[in-house]
Each structure stands twice: as C-alpha cells, then as structure tokens.
Motif scaffolding. Structure first.
Motif, PDB file in Angstrom:
ATOM      1  N   THR A 168      34.901  19.752  65.261  1.00 10.88           N
ATOM      2  CA  THR A 168      34.995  18.737  66.301  1.00 10.88           C
ATOM      3  C   THR A 168      35.192  19.352  67.684  1.00 10.88           C
ATOM      4  O   THR A 168      36.022  20.211  67.892  1.00 10.88           O
ATOM      5  N   VAL A 169      34.398  18.874  68.636  1.00  7.72           N
ATOM      6  CA  VAL A 169      34.628  19.128  70.049  1.00  7.72           C
ATOM      7  C   VAL A 169      34.483  17.792  70.743  1.00  7.72           C
ATOM      8  O   VAL A 169      33.930  16.850  70.203  1.00  7.72           O
ATOM      9  N   LYS A 188      30.302  16.554  65.902  1.00  7.29           N
ATOM     10  CA  LYS A 188      30.967  16.678  67.193  1.00  7.29           C
ATOM     11  C   LYS A 188      31.418  15.284  67.621  1.00  7.29           C
ATOM     12  O   LYS A 188      30.772  14.287  67.303  1.00  7.29           O
ATOM     13  N   LYS A 248      31.762   9.981  66.709  1.00  7.84           N
ATOM     14  CA  LYS A 248      31.612  11.248  65.990  1.00  7.84           C
ATOM     15  C   LYS A 248      30.216  11.287  65.395  1.00  7.84           C
ATOM     16  O   LYS A 248      29.839  10.395  64.633  1.00  7.84           O
ATOM     17  N   THR A 255      25.620  16.608  64.217  1.00 10.33           N
ATOM     18  CA  THR A 255      24.735  17.282  65.163  1.00 10.33           C
ATOM     19  C   THR A 255      24.000  18.476  64.562  1.00 10.33           C
ATOM     20  O   THR A 255      22.958  18.878  65.084  1.00 10.33           O
TER      21      THR A 255
END
Length: 390
Positions: free
Chosen positions: A25-26, A322, A335, A338
């Motif tokens: 996660t970013v 992400k 979310k 990707t």
C-alpha cells in the motif's frame, strides 16, 4: 528441545485486516478521470434521480453507491472503495485498538470466549486463562454483542482499567479480574531447535520488524550448530513487501532474483538479493492459508535457493494494490489492484497458488486441535525426514 518467541510491532489493527489477504500500500492523489461529457452524463443522472424520484435521496450515499458499483464491475475482490463513514470508523478503531488487554478471543455459544492470552500481555499477567468467558467489561454486559462490538469494549487507551466479569469452567461463581490496558506486541517469529540440529522458524505474518527478528533468531540457531532450516509460513496471510524481501535477502546468493512485479504494460521491476546465501538446505512449509508474502518467500526459496516446499498448495494471491485518496476531500479512499507479482522463474501464481514439491495433507483433527504438537504434524515430520536425509 526449546521454544522461543520474538515480539514485533504494536498489535495489528482491525482496519489493516478487513478485506485483505496481503496488500502493498502507498497513498497517492489521482487527478485522471472522466471526460467532461462523461461527467455531464453522470451529473445529469444524479440530478434526475434527486429531483424526480418518489423517495427523498441522500446524494452523498448515492454517489458512494455509484462508486461501489464501478468497483464491483471490476470483479476484483482486492479493489475496494472505502467511503468517508468507513474511514471514520477505521480511524476510531485505530485509536481504540492502539492498546488493550491482549487476548485472542472468539464467539462460542454466543459468549466472548478466550482462546488464549497473548504471552506477556496484561491479560496473562492478570491471570486470564484459555476458555474463560468474558461476560461484562466495566459493568457493561457483552451479552448479545457481535465480536467486533465486544472487542471495542475490551480495547482502550493505555493505562485505563478493564474490569472484567468472567465465567471460568469449574468455578461456581463469576470471577472479577481487573486488567490494565497497555500497548500490545504480537509475536510473528518463533524459534525452535529440533532433533538433528534442524532449526525451525515459524513466521505468522510479515510486519515491520519481522525481518530483523527473523535474522536475530537465525543467528542464534546458527551459533547453536544448526545444520538445516525449516521456514514455516502455514496460515500466514502475508504482510509487507519490504519485510519479506528483507527476510529473503541474506538467504539467497548475491544476484539471485527474489520477486518480480509487473504492471499492465508488461514492465517488470525485479528485486535482487545482495546476500551471501546459506550453506545449509532449506525447506518451506505451506498450506492453503499461506498467501502473498508467504508465497513470495516459498517461490524465492524454491526458484533461487534450490529449496523444497512441503505441505499443501498455497492460497494464490499474486496481485499488488495501491491506495489512493479520492478528490472528494472527505477522507474516502480507493484501493486498486495495480500490478501482479511473479516468482523468480516467472510463474504467475494468482488464483493458482504454488504447488508443493511434496504434497502432505494433515489429518482432520490437526486443524481443530488447539494443542497442535510436532507428533501430530505430518507436514513437519516430512520436512524433518527430508532434511535428515540431505
């Protein structure tokens, strides 16, 4: 034979676990979207419904429903929209879950039942035992509450008191036990030296400090004469990408591939080891609950360290997510899947999993036995047998 644990980070909050097996996660801001014509179409539909529909319409809820509809259309369980209300609840849970009493609980016969107190936690220190039934907290009954609602009653700020009323098997009267809430730590790495100088490292999840404590424990086992290693990632749902990469790095020789991440254009980012590798054989234990980061570890040990996988086919979670802030300025987030990841040999494992080199299924009673032992663990026994013959 001995057993030790390594504690890492504060307890994982519920908000990190909901709807996720493993997510990289970013957080980014997304400025792309529909054309003006497309936006006009959406706006006109919302306007017509708001003006003409018989019922009163909450425009915010309707917009959230529209977004969820777009997300559902993708048929990707790992792409999820979190509306403002959800994020507000998660913020509350993050606060409430920052400290607590330290128990693993479940609902049994509609009562909050302790599976086990966390080692060295406030609940263990206060004398909470497995099979205890918690019926009230600070005078508030837990009867009729869901497990999540009960957890919120048990959690709270560090230093506050949880006055528990407990029914204990074999005790006629309810017990009253006071537990002082504190910051909690979760053991994610467990060490054990088996017969024949076979080291066993059990990893429950890949968290912030897992790699650090994994290698500290590995050095201890090596100093005590370990000649081969079992890495157990059974029922490990995953965790952080950098954590599993750091765990694997010293185990693989310099220049060996750890994992590959691929975007929709086919562009790949490759993670290589700069370690020295290990002179001893490695076996990885897997089951159907070994997911994502656990699968990265299994794939890397198999492809880049000539290791052996023993157990069952893994879960099959081979995508990367992400998290993006929406432009709604209400805290809502999206979310999105990707990328996907591949093993060093280029295998796509999503929805397929990784097949073990040696398939070993556990007896049915093993999964339901709370006192699982090495004597009933057929997968572990097979791994030990392989290593003794190597």
């Amino acid at each position: 034979m001995f057993f030790r644990g390594r504690t890492v980070i504060m307890i994982v909050t519920l908000s990190m676990m909901i709807g996720s097996v493993f997510t990289f996660t970013v957080v980014n801001m997304n400025t792309t979207g529909f054309t003006n014509v497309e936006l006009k179409k959406i706006s006109s539909v919302i306007g017509m419904i708001e003006e003409e529909h018989y019922n009163q319409v909450d425009k915010t809820k309707m917009l959230d429903a529209a977004i969820r509809g777009m997300v559902d259309w993708l048929e990707d369980p790992y792409t999820v929209y979190y509306d403002a209300e959800h994020m507000k609840q998660m913020d509350e849970l993050n606060y409430r879950f920052s400290s607590g009493i330290g128990t693993e609980i479940a609902m049994e016969e509609n009562r909050v039942t302790v599976i086990s107190p966390v080692k060295n936690s406030p609940s263990e220190q206060a004398g909470i035992q497995a099979r205890d039934q918690i019926i009230s907290v600070n005078g508030e009954s837990l009867e009729g509450l869901s497990l999540k609602e009960a957890v919120l009653k048990l959690r709270g700020p560090k230093g506050t008191h949880a006055n528990l009323e407990i029914i204990r098997p074999g005790v006629t009267e309810p017990l009253k036990i006071t537990v002082v809430r504190n910051n909690l730590e979760v053991e994610t790495v467990h060490l054990e030296m088996l017969e024949g100088n076979i080291g066993k490292m059990k990893i429950d999840q890949f968290s912030q400090y897992t790699a650090q404590h994994f290698h500290e424990g590995l050095r201890e086992l090596e100093d005590e004469g370990m000649q081969s290693l079992i890495i157990d990632v059974r029922s490990n749902p995953g965790g952080l990408l950098n954590s599993v990469v750091d765990v694997l790095n010293p185990l693989l020789e310099n220049g060996k591939l750890i994992v590959q991440v691929e975007d929709k254009e086919g562009n790949r980012k490759q993670f290589f080891s700069d370690g020295n590798g290990k002179p001893y054989p490695i076996v990885v234990l897997t089951n159907h609950g070994s997911a994502s980061a656990s699968e990265i570890l299994a794939g890397a040990i198999k492809d880049s360290a000539d290791g052996i996988i023993v157990g069952e086919n893994t879960f099959g979670k081979g995508t990367v997510q992400k998290t993006f802030l929406t432009a709604g300025e209400d805290g809502s987030q999206l979310k999105i899947t990707t990328e996907r990841w591949l093993t060093p040999a280029g295998r796509v494992i999503h929805e397929k999993g990784i097949e073990p080199d040696i398939l070993v299924e556990q007896p049915l009673f093993f999964a339901t036995n709370s006192l699982e032992s090495n004597h009933s663990d057929l997968q572990l026994q097979k791994a030990v047998e392989i290593l003794k013959q190597s």
